[in-house]
Design a protein around this motif. Structure first.
Motif, PDB file in Angstrom:
ATOM      1  N   TYR A 252       0.929  -1.036   0.023  1.00 39.50           N
ATOM      2  CA  TYR A 252       0.115  -0.051   0.000  1.00 39.50           C
ATOM      3  C   TYR A 252       0.835   1.353   0.098  1.00 39.50           C
ATOM      4  O   TYR A 252       0.608   2.253  -0.781  1.00 39.50           O
ATOM      5  N   ASP A 253       1.920   1.295   0.860  1.00 40.44           N
ATOM      6  CA  ASP A 253       2.642   2.541   0.857  1.00 40.44           C
ATOM      7  C   ASP A 253       3.483   2.715  -0.464  1.00 40.44           C
ATOM      8  O   ASP A 253       3.930   3.676  -0.749  1.00 40.44           O
ATOM      9  N   LEU A 254       4.154   1.530  -1.074  1.00 41.80           N
ATOM     10  CA  LEU A 254       4.683   1.644  -2.109  1.00 41.80           C
ATOM     11  C   LEU A 254       3.767   2.158  -3.422  1.00 41.80           C
ATOM     12  O   LEU A 254       4.394   3.074  -4.097  1.00 41.80           O
ATOM     13  N   LEU A 255       2.531   1.673  -3.539  1.00 43.39           N
ATOM     14  CA  LEU A 255       1.905   2.464  -4.647  1.00 43.39           C
ATOM     15  C   LEU A 255       1.473   3.782  -4.279  1.00 43.39           C
ATOM     16  O   LEU A 255       1.401   4.502  -5.260  1.00 43.39           O
ATOM     17  N   ARG A 256       1.377   3.997  -3.255  1.00 48.39           N
ATOM     18  CA  ARG A 256       1.058   5.463  -2.676  1.00 48.39           C
ATOM     19  C   ARG A 256       2.254   6.436  -3.041  1.00 48.39           C
ATOM     20  O   ARG A 256       2.034   7.488  -3.566  1.00 48.39           O
ATOM     21  N   GLN A 257       3.577   5.867  -2.940  1.00 47.53           N
ATOM     22  CA  GLN A 257       4.517   6.893  -3.046  1.00 47.53           C
ATOM     23  C   GLN A 257       4.835   6.857  -4.727  1.00 47.53           C
ATOM     24  O   GLN A 257       5.242   7.724  -5.257  1.00 47.53           O
ATOM     25  N   GLN A 258       4.298   5.705  -5.342  1.00 44.31           N
ATOM     26  CA  GLN A 258       4.479   5.667  -6.822  1.00 44.31           C
ATOM     27  C   GLN A 258       3.202   6.449  -7.565  1.00 44.31           C
ATOM     28  O   GLN A 258       3.317   6.668  -8.856  1.00 44.31           O
ATOM     29  N   GLY A 259       2.128   6.902  -6.887  1.00 42.88           N
ATOM     30  CA  GLY A 259       1.203   7.524  -7.470  1.00 42.88           C
ATOM     31  C   GLY A 259       0.104   6.661  -8.313  1.00 42.88           C
ATOM     32  O   GLY A 259      -0.413   7.023  -8.905  1.00 42.88           O
ATOM     33  N   LYS A 260       0.117   5.394  -7.957  1.00 42.95           N
ATOM     34  CA  LYS A 260      -0.632   4.394  -8.542  1.00 42.95           C
ATOM     35  C   LYS A 260      -1.900   4.127  -8.027  1.00 42.95           C
ATOM     36  O   LYS A 260      -1.905   4.410  -6.683  1.00 42.95           O
ATOM     37  N   PRO A 261      -2.813   3.414  -8.786  1.00 41.70           N
ATOM     38  CA  PRO A 261      -4.199   3.060  -7.868  1.00 41.70           C
ATOM     39  C   PRO A 261      -4.205   2.140  -6.888  1.00 41.70           C
ATOM     40  O   PRO A 261      -3.062   1.531  -6.537  1.00 41.70           O
ATOM     41  N   ARG A 262      -4.868   2.397  -5.842  1.00 41.27           N
ATOM     42  CA  ARG A 262      -4.648   1.542  -4.672  1.00 41.27           C
ATOM     43  C   ARG A 262      -5.030  -0.007  -4.884  1.00 41.27           C
ATOM     44  O   ARG A 262      -5.758  -0.565  -6.110  1.00 41.27           O
ATOM     45  N   ALA A 263      -4.383  -1.016  -4.298  1.00 44.97           N
ATOM     46  CA  ALA A 263      -4.330  -2.302  -4.547  1.00 44.97           C
ATOM     47  C   ALA A 263      -5.607  -3.133  -4.353  1.00 44.97           C
ATOM     48  O   ALA A 263      -6.342  -2.498  -3.411  1.00 44.97           O
ATOM     49  N   VAL A 264      -6.400  -3.892  -5.175  1.00 45.23           N
ATOM     50  CA  VAL A 264      -7.366  -4.499  -4.916  1.00 45.23           C
ATOM     51  C   VAL A 264      -7.195  -6.164  -5.015  1.00 45.23           C
ATOM     52  O   VAL A 264      -6.472  -6.282  -6.079  1.00 45.23           O
ATOM     53  N   SER A 265      -7.778  -6.997  -4.279  1.00 48.76           N
ATOM     54  CA  SER A 265      -7.376  -8.232  -4.287  1.00 48.76           C
ATOM     55  C   SER A 265      -8.710  -9.046  -4.981  1.00 48.76           C
ATOM     56  O   SER A 265      -9.901  -8.614  -4.708  1.00 48.76           O
ATOM     57  N   ARG A 266      -8.667  -9.805  -5.732  1.00 47.66           N
ATOM     58  CA  ARG A 266      -9.560 -10.638  -6.500  1.00 47.66           C
ATOM     59  C   ARG A 266      -9.486 -12.296  -6.268  1.00 47.66           C
ATOM     60  O   ARG A 266      -8.335 -12.718  -6.440  1.00 47.66           O
ATOM     61  N   LEU A 267     -10.413 -12.971  -5.901  1.00 47.63           N
ATOM     62  CA  LEU A 267     -10.445 -14.412  -5.890  1.00 47.63           C
ATOM     63  C   LEU A 267     -10.364 -14.923  -7.144  1.00 47.63           C
ATOM     64  O   LEU A 267     -11.333 -14.841  -7.879  1.00 47.63           O
ATOM     65  N   LEU A 268      -9.276 -15.742  -7.636  1.00 45.66           N
ATOM     66  CA  LEU A 268      -9.103 -16.272  -9.011  1.00 45.66           C
ATOM     67  C   LEU A 268      -9.668 -17.833  -8.918  1.00 45.66           C
ATOM     68  O   LEU A 268     -10.290 -17.878  -9.886  1.00 45.66           O
ATOM     69  N   LYS A 269      -9.273 -18.459  -8.068  1.00 43.06           N
ATOM     70  CA  LYS A 269      -9.371 -19.804  -8.055  1.00 43.06           C
ATOM     71  C   LYS A 269      -9.785 -20.305  -6.429  1.00 43.06           C
ATOM     72  O   LYS A 269      -9.380 -19.472  -5.581  1.00 43.06           O
ATOM     73  N   GLU A 270     -10.640 -21.307  -6.438  1.00 46.10           N
ATOM     74  CA  GLU A 270     -10.837 -22.010  -5.118  1.00 46.10           C
ATOM     75  C   GLU A 270     -11.007 -23.504  -5.229  1.00 46.10           C
ATOM     76  O   GLU A 270     -11.647 -23.827  -6.378  1.00 46.10           O
ATOM     77  N   ALA A 271     -10.754 -24.187  -4.159  1.00 45.58           N
ATOM     78  CA  ALA A 271     -10.922 -25.609  -4.156  1.00 45.58           C
ATOM     79  C   ALA A 271     -11.018 -26.026  -2.896  1.00 45.58           C
ATOM     80  O   ALA A 271     -10.450 -25.644  -1.977  1.00 45.58           O
ATOM     81  N   GLY A 272     -12.328 -27.014  -2.668  1.00 48.18           N
ATOM     82  CA  GLY A 272     -12.204 -27.516  -1.345  1.00 48.18           C
ATOM     83  C   GLY A 272     -12.627 -26.510  -0.219  1.00 48.18           C
ATOM     84  O   GLY A 272     -12.214 -26.614   0.811  1.00 48.18           O
ATOM     85  N   ARG A 273     -13.757 -25.679  -0.220  1.00 45.36           N
ATOM     86  CA  ARG A 273     -13.980 -24.799   0.643  1.00 45.36           C
ATOM     87  C   ARG A 273     -14.722 -25.490   1.631  1.00 45.36           C
ATOM     88  O   ARG A 273     -14.539 -25.010   2.689  1.00 45.36           O
ATOM     89  N   THR A 274     -15.594 -26.495   1.462  1.00 44.48           N
ATOM     90  CA  THR A 274     -16.110 -27.226   2.540  1.00 44.48           C
ATOM     91  C   THR A 274     -15.339 -28.327   3.278  1.00 44.48           C
ATOM     92  O   THR A 274     -15.868 -29.055   4.110  1.00 44.48           O
ATOM     93  N   THR A 275     -14.101 -28.503   2.660  1.00 45.22           N
ATOM     94  CA  THR A 275     -13.403 -29.691   3.242  1.00 45.22           C
ATOM     95  C   THR A 275     -12.501 -29.014   4.705  1.00 45.22           C
ATOM     96  O   THR A 275     -12.159 -27.775   4.676  1.00 45.22           O
ATOM     97  N   HIS A 276     -11.467 -29.959   4.852  1.00 40.44           N
ATOM     98  CA  HIS A 276     -10.580 -29.560   5.798  1.00 40.44           C
ATOM     99  C   HIS A 276      -9.192 -28.848   5.257  1.00 40.44           C
ATOM    100  O   HIS A 276      -8.333 -28.257   5.865  1.00 40.44           O
ATOM    101  N   PHE A 277      -9.206 -28.989   4.125  1.00 42.73           N
ATOM    102  CA  PHE A 277      -7.669 -28.596   3.217  1.00 42.73           C
ATOM    103  C   PHE A 277      -8.436 -27.551   2.004  1.00 42.73           C
ATOM    104  O   PHE A 277      -8.086 -27.910   1.112  1.00 42.73           O
ATOM    105  N   PRO A 278      -8.931 -26.430   2.405  1.00 46.14           N
ATOM    106  CA  PRO A 278      -9.364 -25.586   1.234  1.00 46.14           C
ATOM    107  C   PRO A 278      -8.026 -24.999   0.680  1.00 46.14           C
ATOM    108  O   PRO A 278      -6.941 -24.705   1.359  1.00 46.14           O
TER     109      PRO A 278
END
Length: 353
Positions: A252-278
C-alpha cells in the motif's frame, strides 16, 4: 566408603533394632534406597589406572601435523606438504605468496600457538584474530555495496536479510570448503566436530579476505568477494530470503509513493471450501494490472502471499550493468559531477600532480 557401607548394613539389616523397626516406613524406604544406590555405584565404577599418562605435548604436535583436519584420521599420503598446498591455494585465488605475507597468519588459529608457542617463527606469525575481524568487515561492506546498487528498489531491511544470507558463518563455511581452506588451517582441534568447525573455518575465510585487504589493498579483496561470494545469489530465490512482516501495508505504501491506484484483491480460484484442506488463489491488482498472485488455506493468507509476490517482483528488479563507487578512483556524488571543460582541466592538473 566401606565404613559407611558396613554401618548402613548393620542398621538396615539388623531385625532386632527396635528403633529401626518402629521408624516410619518412609525413612526405612529411604535408607534401603540409599543402600541400593551406593551398591550400584560401587559396582559400576571402572577400575582406576593411575599408570596411564596423558598425551605429551610432543606427541600432540606430531598427531596434529599428521592428522587430516576433516576426518581426524592420520593422512594416508606421505607426500603431503603444507607449503606446496599453500602455493596451490594462492594460485587458485590468483595471487603470489610473496605478495600476501599475512596469508600464513590468516590460516593460523589461536589454539595452534599453544603447541608451537615456544618457537620464535610461530610467535612472529601470530594468529588470525585481527585479520578475521578486518576481513568480516570488508566482506560485509562490499556485499552491501553490491546489493545496494544491484537492487535499487529493495528496502533496507530486505537488503540486510540478503546480506546476512551471504555473510553468516554457515555460508562462509561452504565458501571455505569450496576453496579447500580447511586443509590449510593450522589448529589444535579437529575440524570435523560440528560444534567448532563452523566458527574456526568461517573465521579463517574472513581472515584470508582480511590478509588480501591488508597486503594488496581493497580492490584485491573486493575481487575475491565478487568472484566467490556474490555468485551464491545465482541459485537462490529472494522470496525465501527476504522476510516481509507486513506485506500488504508495504505494498500500500509503495503504490502510494509511486502515485498508482490502490491495490485490490480478487479471488481467482478456489478448491475444497467445505473440506478440511481448502485452497484459495488470490490476485492483487492496481488499475487493472495484476501485480502478484498467491495461494493459501484462507483468503487472508492468499492475500498476504499475493502482496509478497508483488513486492518481490518490484524488489528483484536488478541492474544488469552498473558501476560501483569502489570501481572509480575519483568517485563523487551525482550532484557534484559536471561536464564543463574547466573541471576537465582541473582533473588533468590533479592527475599531473
Amino acid at each position: 566408603t566401606c565404613k559407611i557401607m558396613s554401618v548402613l548394613m548393620k542398621r538396615v539389616a539388623a531385625p532386632r533394632n527396635a528403633n529401626f523397626l518402629l521408624s516410619p516406613p518412609s525413612s526405612r524406604f529411604k535408607a534401603v534406597s540409599f543402600l541400593r544406590r551406593m551398591l550400584s555405584f560401587t559396582a559400576s565404577a571402572p577400575p582406576r589406572e593411575p599408570w596411564v599418562e596423558e598425551e605429551t605435548l610432543e606427541e600432540e604436535k606430531a598427531r596434529v601435523m599428521n592428522m587430516d583436519s576433516r576426518t581426524g584420521e592420520p593422512r594416508r599420503g606421505k607426500n603431503w606438504n603444507y607449503d606446496t598446498e599453500l602455493f596451490a591455494f594462492a594460485n587458485r585465488l590468483n595471487f603470489k605468496l610473496t605478495d600476501v605475507p599475512s596469508i600464513r597468519t590468516a590460516l593460523t588459529h589461536r589454539s595452534y600457538l599453544f603447541l608451537y608457542g615456544e618457537k620464535p617463527e610461530v610467535l612472529k606469525i601470530g594468529h588470525n584474530g585481527r585479520l578475521a575481524n578486518l576481513g568480516l568487515a570488508t566482506v560485509i561492506q562490499f556485499v552491501q555495496e553490491y546489493l545496494y546498487f544491484k537492487y535499487p528498489n529493495m528496502e533496507g531491511e530486505s537488503l540486510k536479510d540478503v546480506g546476512i544470507s551471504l555473510t553468516n558463518p554457515g555460508a562462509m563455511l561452504k565458501l571455505a570448503e569450496y576453496l579447500a581452506i580447511p586443509d590449510l588451517i593450522l589448529c589444535r582441534y579437529p575440524l570435523y566436530n560440528p560444534q567448532t568447525n563452523t566458527s574456526i573455518i568461517s573465521m579463517a575465510f574472513s581472515a584470508v579476505v582480511g590478509a588480501l585487504y591488508a597486503d594488496q589493498g581493497p580492490k584485491s579483496a573486493r575481487s575475491i568477494i565478487h568472484e566467490v561470494v556474490m555468485p551464491q545469489l545465482a541459485g537462490q530465490d529472494l522470496h525465501d530470503i527476504v522476510k516481509l512482516q507486513h506485506p500488504k501495508l508495504m505494498l500500500y505504501d509503495l503504490l502510494r509513493q509511486q502515485g498508482k491506484p490502490r491495490a485490490v484483491s480478487r479471488l481467482l480460484k478456489e478448491a475444497g471450501r467445505t473440506t478440511h484442506f481448502p485452497t484459495f488463489v488470490v490476485g492483487v491488482y492496481s488499475g487493472g494490472i495484476q501485480l502478484g498472485e498467491g495461494h493459501g488455506s484462507s483468503k487472508k493468507r492468499a492475500e498476504d502471499e499475493a502482496a509478497k509476490c508483488a513486492l518481490m517482483k518490484h524488489y528483484s528488479k536488478e541492474l544488469r550493468k552498473m558501476s560501483l563507487p569502489s570501481d572509480l578512483s575519483d568517485y563523487r556524488p551525482e550532484e557534484q559531477v559536471n561536464f564543463s571543460e574547466e573541471e576537465d582541466d582541473e582533473l588533468k592538473e590533479k592527475d599531473a600532480v
